[in-house]
Design an enzyme around this catalytic site. Structure first.
Site, PDB file in Angstrom:
ATOM      1  N   ASN A 131      31.398  65.054  28.020  1.00  0.00           N
ATOM      2  CA  ASN A 131      30.611  63.819  28.135  1.00  0.00           C
ATOM      3  C   ASN A 131      31.480  62.570  28.232  1.00  0.00           C
ATOM      4  O   ASN A 131      30.973  61.455  28.201  1.00  0.00           O
ATOM      5  CB  ASN A 131      29.658  63.687  26.947  1.00  0.00           C
ATOM      6  CG  ASN A 131      30.383  63.466  25.625  1.00  0.00           C
ATOM      7  OD1 ASN A 131      31.605  63.668  25.553  1.00  0.00           O
ATOM      8  ND2 ASN A 131      29.652  63.054  24.599  1.00  0.00           N
ATOM      9  N   LYS A 165      44.121  25.292  45.804  1.00  0.00           N
ATOM     10  CA  LYS A 165      43.017  26.172  46.208  1.00  0.00           C
ATOM     11  C   LYS A 165      41.769  25.839  45.405  1.00  0.00           C
ATOM     12  O   LYS A 165      41.831  25.190  44.354  1.00  0.00           O
ATOM     13  CB  LYS A 165      43.385  27.638  45.980  1.00  0.00           C
ATOM     14  CG  LYS A 165      43.436  28.018  44.497  1.00  0.00           C
ATOM     15  CD  LYS A 165      43.688  29.492  44.284  1.00  0.00           C
ATOM     16  CE  LYS A 165      43.589  29.842  42.796  1.00  0.00           C
ATOM     17  NZ  LYS A 165      43.848  31.249  42.515  1.00  0.00           N
TER      18      LYS A 165
END
Length: 326
Positions: free
Chosen positions: A45, A201
């Site tokens: 699992n 930027k």
């Protein structure tokens, strides 16, 4: 007389998770020790099981795990390894994180956001970590998230010396890809005796990894530009910055970054970029397709730096002294 004196010597033990065993083996070789044999596997699992094959009682233990993809699995494995050492009566537990996961989530930009870098630090402390040793955090403030010593190592000497040996320093310009990296770029300038330029930027706050480059501040025409950053993930920011430099007349562009995350479209972007060389350290494993197919990627080993810091910690020396020349 009160108390009991012991005559035993200090004992170092070095442990590695499964994320980046190659780096762990390099560090262990530099230290002259072996990696402690560890049984680790995943249940059906997805739960992780860890058990050490040697006693860690009374030892100074160092646990290395780089948070590469799948990042949540390897963070969880490292937490389990720390917990196992705490319950095995380790004398001390130093967590080595060459690349610190969730480091970009170090503050709230907008409401209802987590500070996940703090959460990771809290989890490590709760698991039993006494100390963290890491390389080039995204921001220095993350050191304050951990309630204990944090040894912040730098790849700058390794990267800068490599670039300095390859490029004519008279033509070299160090470039910061954004305002946030100016301080680091300035250290590069001091080490290489080169001028500084900055790429301005703006990032779209609603679109992940979307960057628009506006302008270049500084003289780059006819220069060999070295873009310096802490990490490259999808490659969008750095490739756009390189395009801006070429548009402003740069003769050549070299990109350096401590952490080559290189996820998603990074492979195609790096292959199609006009950048002549991308230089990373091996804090993270380089994706197989890039290491095999892209000859303009250079990977430098950070293992000697980590090993030197581990030795200083174990011998109660000074980690800061390793970087005093900066």
């Amino acid at each position: 007389m009160t108390g009991i004196k012991t005559t035993g010597e200090k004992k170092m033990m070095f442990f590695s998770g499964r994320a980046h065993p190659e780096l762990a083996e390099e560090v262990a070789q530099q230290l002259g020790v072996g990696v402690v044999p560890t049984k680790a596997f995943d249940f059906a699992n997805g739960e992780i099981y860890v058990r050490y094959q040697e006693s860690a009682r009374g030892a100074d233990c160092f646990v290395i795990q780089s948070h590469t993809a799948p990042i949540n699995q390897w963070i969880m494995e490292q937490l389990i390894m720390i917990d196992a050492l705490k319950r095995a009566s380790a004398r001390s537990i130093t967590v080595i994180v060459p690349f610190y996961g969730y480091a970009r989530q170090d503050k709230k930009h907008r409401g209802r956001e987590p500070i996940s870098a703090r959460l990771v630090a809290d989890l490590m402390k709760t698991a039993g970590a006494d100390r963290i040793l890491t390389v080039d955090l995204h921001t220095d403030q993350i050191q304050g998230f951990f309630d204990g010593p944090v040894d912040h190592l730098f790849a700058l000497p390794l990267l800068a010396d490599y670039v300095g040996q390859k490029v004519d320093r008279a033509k070299l310009t160090v470039v910061s890809p954004d305002a946030g990296r100016v301080r680091v770029a300035d250290r590069w300038c001091d080490r290489l005796g080169a001028p500084l330029a900055i790429v301005h930027k703006r990032r779209d706050k609603d679109v992940a990894n979307q960057v628009t480059v506006h302008e270049v501040v500084g003289e780059v025409k006819g220069r060999v530009c070295v873009l310096v950053d802490d990490m490259i993930d999808t490659g969008g920011t750095i490739c756009a910055a390189a395009d801006a430099l070429f548009a402003h007349g740069a003769e050549d562009v070299i990109v350096t970054a401590t952490h080559g995350v290189l996820s998603g479209p990074a492979a195609d972007r790096l292959k199609n970029s006009r950048v002549s060389e991308f230089v990373f350290t091996n804090t993270l494993p380089t994706p197989a397709e890039l290491g095999r197919d892209l000859d303009k990627i250079t990977v430098l080993s950070i293992a000697p730096t980590i090993a030197s810091a581990v030795r200083e910690v174990f011998e109660d020396g000074s980690v800061t002294s390793l970087f005093d020349e900066q």
